[in-house]
Design a protein around this motif. Sequence first.
Motif, mmCIF file in Angstrom:
data_model
loop_
_atom_site.group_PDB
_atom_site.id
_atom_site.type_symbol
_atom_site.label_atom_id
_atom_site.label_comp_id
_atom_site.label_asym_id
_atom_site.label_seq_id
_atom_site.Cartn_x
_atom_site.Cartn_y
_atom_site.Cartn_z
ATOM 1 N N GLN A 1 0.807 -1.218 0.000
ATOM 2 C CA GLN A 1 0.000 0.000 0.000
ATOM 3 C C GLN A 1 0.839 1.267 0.000
ATOM 4 O OE1 GLN A 1 -3.119 -0.002 -0.473
ATOM 5 N NE2 GLN A 1 -3.810 -2.051 0.063
ATOM 6 N N GLY A 2 2.153 1.129 -0.182
ATOM 7 C CA GLY A 2 3.008 2.300 -0.206
ATOM 8 C C GLY A 2 3.476 2.701 1.179
ATOM 9 N N ARG A 3 4.108 3.848 1.257
ATOM 10 C CA ARG A 3 4.608 4.381 2.514
ATOM 11 C C ARG A 3 4.091 5.805 2.672
ATOM 12 N NH1 ARG A 3 10.354 1.726 3.799
ATOM 13 N NH2 ARG A 3 9.929 2.883 5.719
ATOM 14 N N PRO A 4 3.807 6.236 3.908
ATOM 15 C CA PRO A 4 3.391 7.628 4.093
ATOM 16 C C PRO A 4 4.508 8.587 3.703
ATOM 17 C CG PRO A 4 3.769 6.529 6.213
ATOM 18 C CD PRO A 4 3.834 5.467 5.165
ATOM 19 N N TRP A 5 4.127 9.782 3.267
ATOM 20 C CA TRP A 5 5.078 10.742 2.712
ATOM 21 C C TRP A 5 6.190 11.091 3.697
ATOM 22 C CZ3 TRP A 5 7.457 12.449 -1.219
ATOM 23 C CH2 TRP A 5 8.037 13.713 -1.264
ATOM 24 N N HIS A 6 5.890 11.170 4.972
ATOM 25 C CA HIS A 6 6.920 11.585 5.919
ATOM 26 C C HIS A 6 8.045 10.555 6.035
ATOM 27 C CE1 HIS A 6 4.387 9.119 8.655
ATOM 28 N NE2 HIS A 6 5.522 8.884 9.283
ATOM 29 N N GLU A 7 7.847 9.361 5.493
ATOM 30 C CA GLU A 7 8.901 8.344 5.513
ATOM 31 C C GLU A 7 9.798 8.411 4.272
ATOM 32 O OE1 GLU A 7 7.248 4.488 6.072
ATOM 33 O OE2 GLU A 7 6.449 4.931 8.076
ATOM 34 N N ALA A 8 9.568 9.377 3.399
ATOM 35 C CA ALA A 8 10.303 9.413 2.129
ATOM 36 C C ALA A 8 11.770 9.790 2.335
ATOM 37 C CB ALA A 8 9.645 10.409 1.174
ATOM 38 N N VAL A 9 12.648 8.934 1.822
ATOM 39 C CA VAL A 9 14.070 9.230 1.626
ATOM 40 C C VAL A 9 14.339 8.800 0.191
ATOM 41 C CG1 VAL A 9 16.450 8.770 2.293
ATOM 42 C CG2 VAL A 9 14.647 8.826 4.047
ATOM 43 N N ILE A 10 14.515 9.761 -0.718
ATOM 44 C CA ILE A 10 14.415 9.503 -2.154
ATOM 45 C C ILE A 10 15.790 9.382 -2.789
ATOM 46 C CG2 ILE A 10 13.444 10.347 -4.337
ATOM 47 C CD1 ILE A 10 11.456 12.002 -2.622
ATOM 48 N N TYR A 11 15.917 8.403 -3.681
ATOM 49 C CA TYR A 11 17.160 8.144 -4.413
ATOM 50 C C TYR A 11 16.836 8.261 -5.893
ATOM 51 C CZ TYR A 11 21.564 5.595 -5.480
ATOM 52 O OH TYR A 11 22.815 5.210 -5.921
ATOM 53 N N GLU A 12 17.268 9.353 -6.518
ATOM 54 C CA GLU A 12 16.988 9.567 -7.937
ATOM 55 C C GLU A 12 18.004 8.807 -8.778
ATOM 56 O OE1 GLU A 12 16.255 13.210 -11.110
ATOM 57 O OE2 GLU A 12 17.851 13.375 -9.620
ATOM 58 N N LEU A 13 17.523 8.154 -9.839
ATOM 59 C CA LEU A 13 18.429 7.391 -10.695
ATOM 60 C C LEU A 13 17.975 7.450 -12.144
ATOM 61 C CD1 LEU A 13 17.025 4.402 -11.543
ATOM 62 C CD2 LEU A 13 17.348 4.024 -9.103
ATOM 63 N N HIS A 14 18.941 7.174 -13.026
ATOM 64 C CA HIS A 14 18.672 7.098 -14.457
ATOM 65 C C HIS A 14 18.738 5.633 -14.870
ATOM 66 C CE1 HIS A 14 19.334 7.345 -18.808
ATOM 67 N NE2 HIS A 14 18.765 8.543 -18.755
ATOM 68 N N VAL A 15 17.607 5.097 -15.323
ATOM 69 C CA VAL A 15 17.516 3.668 -15.615
ATOM 70 C C VAL A 15 18.522 3.263 -16.693
ATOM 71 C CG1 VAL A 15 16.012 1.865 -16.549
ATOM 72 C CG2 VAL A 15 15.112 3.486 -14.880
ATOM 73 N N GLY A 16 18.648 4.056 -17.748
ATOM 74 C CA GLY A 16 19.556 3.711 -18.829
ATOM 75 C C GLY A 16 21.002 3.680 -18.387
ATOM 76 N N ALA A 17 21.401 4.644 -17.561
ATOM 77 C CA ALA A 17 22.792 4.693 -17.097
ATOM 78 C C ALA A 17 23.142 3.498 -16.224
ATOM 79 C CB ALA A 17 23.047 5.995 -16.345
ATOM 80 N N LEU A 18 22.140 2.908 -15.579
ATOM 81 C CA LEU A 18 22.386 1.729 -14.745
ATOM 82 C C LEU A 18 22.199 0.429 -15.507
ATOM 83 C CD1 LEU A 18 20.893 2.708 -11.263
ATOM 84 C CD2 LEU A 18 23.216 2.970 -12.135
ATOM 85 N N GLY A 19 21.748 0.490 -16.778
ATOM 86 C CA GLY A 19 21.697 -0.715 -17.595
ATOM 87 C C GLY A 19 20.324 -1.260 -17.890
ATOM 88 N N GLY A 20 19.246 -0.554 -17.526
ATOM 89 C CA GLY A 20 17.903 -1.035 -17.834
ATOM 90 C C GLY A 20 17.155 -1.482 -16.588
ATOM 91 N N PHE A 21 15.881 -1.845 -16.780
ATOM 92 C CA PHE A 21 15.016 -2.193 -15.657
ATOM 93 C C PHE A 21 15.578 -3.357 -14.840
ATOM 94 C CE2 PHE A 21 11.605 -0.651 -18.760
ATOM 95 C CZ PHE A 21 11.623 0.638 -18.246
ATOM 96 N N SER A 22 16.003 -4.406 -15.497
ATOM 97 C CA SER A 22 16.497 -5.585 -14.780
ATOM 98 C C SER A 22 17.771 -5.260 -14.008
ATOM 99 C CB SER A 22 16.744 -6.731 -15.765
ATOM 100 O OG SER A 22 15.535 -7.118 -16.397
ATOM 101 N N ALA A 23 18.629 -4.417 -14.581
ATOM 102 C CA ALA A 23 19.874 -4.058 -13.899
ATOM 103 C C ALA A 23 19.606 -3.227 -12.659
ATOM 104 C CB ALA A 23 20.798 -3.319 -14.857
ATOM 105 N N VAL A 24 18.611 -2.345 -12.728
ATOM 106 C CA VAL A 24 18.278 -1.529 -11.553
ATOM 107 C C VAL A 24 17.866 -2.416 -10.387
ATOM 108 C CG1 VAL A 24 16.689 0.210 -10.642
ATOM 109 C CG2 VAL A 24 17.688 0.508 -12.909
ATOM 110 N N GLU A 25 17.168 -3.504 -10.698
ATOM 111 C CA GLU A 25 16.737 -4.424 -9.631
ATOM 112 C C GLU A 25 17.895 -4.892 -8.767
ATOM 113 O OE1 GLU A 25 14.168 -7.753 -10.112
ATOM 114 O OE2 GLU A 25 13.073 -6.822 -11.779
ATOM 115 N N GLN A 26 19.069 -5.050 -9.356
ATOM 116 C CA GLN A 26 20.210 -5.577 -8.608
ATOM 117 C C GLN A 26 20.650 -4.636 -7.496
ATOM 118 O OE1 GLN A 26 20.826 -8.719 -9.499
ATOM 119 N NE2 GLN A 26 19.221 -8.312 -11.016
ATOM 120 N N HIS A 27 20.282 -3.365 -7.601
ATOM 121 C CA HIS A 27 20.708 -2.383 -6.598
ATOM 122 C C HIS A 27 19.708 -2.243 -5.446
ATOM 123 C CE1 HIS A 27 24.056 -0.862 -9.038
ATOM 124 N NE2 HIS A 27 23.256 -1.008 -10.083
ATOM 125 N N LEU A 28 18.523 -2.810 -5.584
ATOM 126 C CA LEU A 28 17.470 -2.572 -4.600
ATOM 127 C C LEU A 28 17.828 -3.026 -3.191
ATOM 128 C CD1 LEU A 28 14.312 -3.473 -6.736
ATOM 129 C CD2 LEU A 28 15.321 -1.213 -6.339
#
Length: 600
Positions: A107-134
């Motif tokens: 159901q997501g997380r309430p806004w006050h819990e947000a700690v945001i990490y901005e990323l560029h999917v292409g620079a990390l290698g695509g959707f599947s590659a981003v998963e490896q960093h989670l």
Amino acid sequence: MPLRTLDTWPHGAVMRDAEHTRFALWAPDAFYVSVELDDGRSLPLLPQAEGWFVLEVRCPAGTRYRYNIDGEQDVPDPASRAQATDLGSPSVVVDPLAYRWQHRNWQGRPWHEAVIYELHVGALGGFSAVEQHLPRLAELGITAIELMPLAQFPGERNWGYDGVLPYAPQASYGTPEQLKHLIDAAHGQGLAVILDVVYNHFGPDGNYLPHYASRFFHEDKHTPWGAAIDFRRREVRDFFIDNALMWLLEYRFDGLRLDAVHAIDDPDFLQELGQQVRQQVDPARHVWLTLENEHNQARLLEQGFDAQWNDDGHNALHVLLTGETDAYYSDFAEQPTQKLARCLSQGFIYQGEPNRHGRPRGEPSAHLPPSAFVLFLQNHDQIGNRAFGERLNRLTPPQALHAATVLLLLSPMIPLMFMGDELAAEQPFLFFTSHHGELADQVREGRRNEFAAFNAFADEQQRLRIPDPNALQTFHASQPKLTAADESAQRATYELHQHLLEIRHRHIMPHLPGAQALSADVLAEGALSARWRLGDGSVLRIDLNLSSQPVTYAAAAAPLLFEYPPQTGTLLQTGTLAPYCALVSLTPVAPLHLTSGERR
């Protein structure tokens, strides 16, 4: 407003059942429209009122198709849910219900819990590659990843702001199912996922709408990207509102960041979008709506939007950390410490004051909670819009950057980091595209001319050193190495981020609802003391010295939550803030003492 559902969205190819798809194109300038299917069928769409062409056809998911306008031009579906390979390939019919979600109860997380990490999917290698960093990001203390725009753009390399098919995830990053798998995997790690969406313009290459739907645009109003989008028209509003709902309902994104809404000359559209999202999404879900808005329109943060990226805060911090005052930083060159103090106590720095162009900017914001502002030391814009894409760790002493990081991660504002911050990544993040021909030349020259206002690039020969956005090596240079921190400097930076986020999760995050700023006092140039009352009544204080000189101050009586550098507390007795120092204290809630006969 009536609820909208997947099978009643007007734009694009929408599956009615497993074997039937309804094609709908708004083409008010066309006389004839057909859908060209990959099995060889050419089927005329039926003209409807208000410029619509519609046809329900027997064809399953995976069918490839194009539209043909007036028997003269084949075009992709502007609401294509996927492209076969790239912008020039056929559009593809997508079954929105085909993916089987593993974390359906998220159901997501309430806004006050947000700690945001901005990323560029292409620079990390695509959707599947981003998963490896989670897993690593969750362990670090990140609670949300923010993906730079995914809308299909021309070529394989782009920041994403040149997208022309807003409904289609970029094919070079992966399939719609792989994107859903990434979001599903993030939810399994307790991470929310935000998408950066661009509703203020279309990219310059591959946008065919002017050829058959010129009413999409407002020719007498212009943006930096050309004619403004005409949000007065119902069909245009629905195109973008339905797009937002698709990402939130079909893909289960947890939030949207709306790019450069100051270029959307219709605040009613933004209000309607916010209202529709709040009405359509299950109220049990936490869905975040944030803005980038150069106009600092505080009123939008009272009308359905959770927060705005606070460029003001970044700009003041950047001047203090680097001493740079060129171009837009000139608005923050005078009294940057006072400006930062205003940011910490009131949110926006510019609240109606004239900027460097003499134009008033902003609205009063002191009444808003700290969580209405997303604070960052750098992001894709502030790194990539530098000529050579240098990160802050290449521009300022590490001790100063670490002290500023304490402010970022422990203030009650919502913190945002850019990929690689946690490891002091040395790789730049350059502006990159993959345009060709005349457009490539225009982008290259335009990029170099942007820096004419910077003293270091006043000479044309210096501007010629700026990397070509279209060169493949420019993209490769922008791919950060996010492996385990091996070097001591990287390890120290990672451990600092992890420790600060542990403190935020334990001592600050639970008490952010109801928080309010109390004061921010300038101690000396580069040094200040800021205080906030948290929702439980405790008082958070951050004493910060970003200068290279020691500063006298009145030490806090409360226990320290954190000190940088370590053992700075030994200086408290002398009433001195060391250079590049940050002290964080928390005054607990005073216990309630009851006299005889009193009740709570």
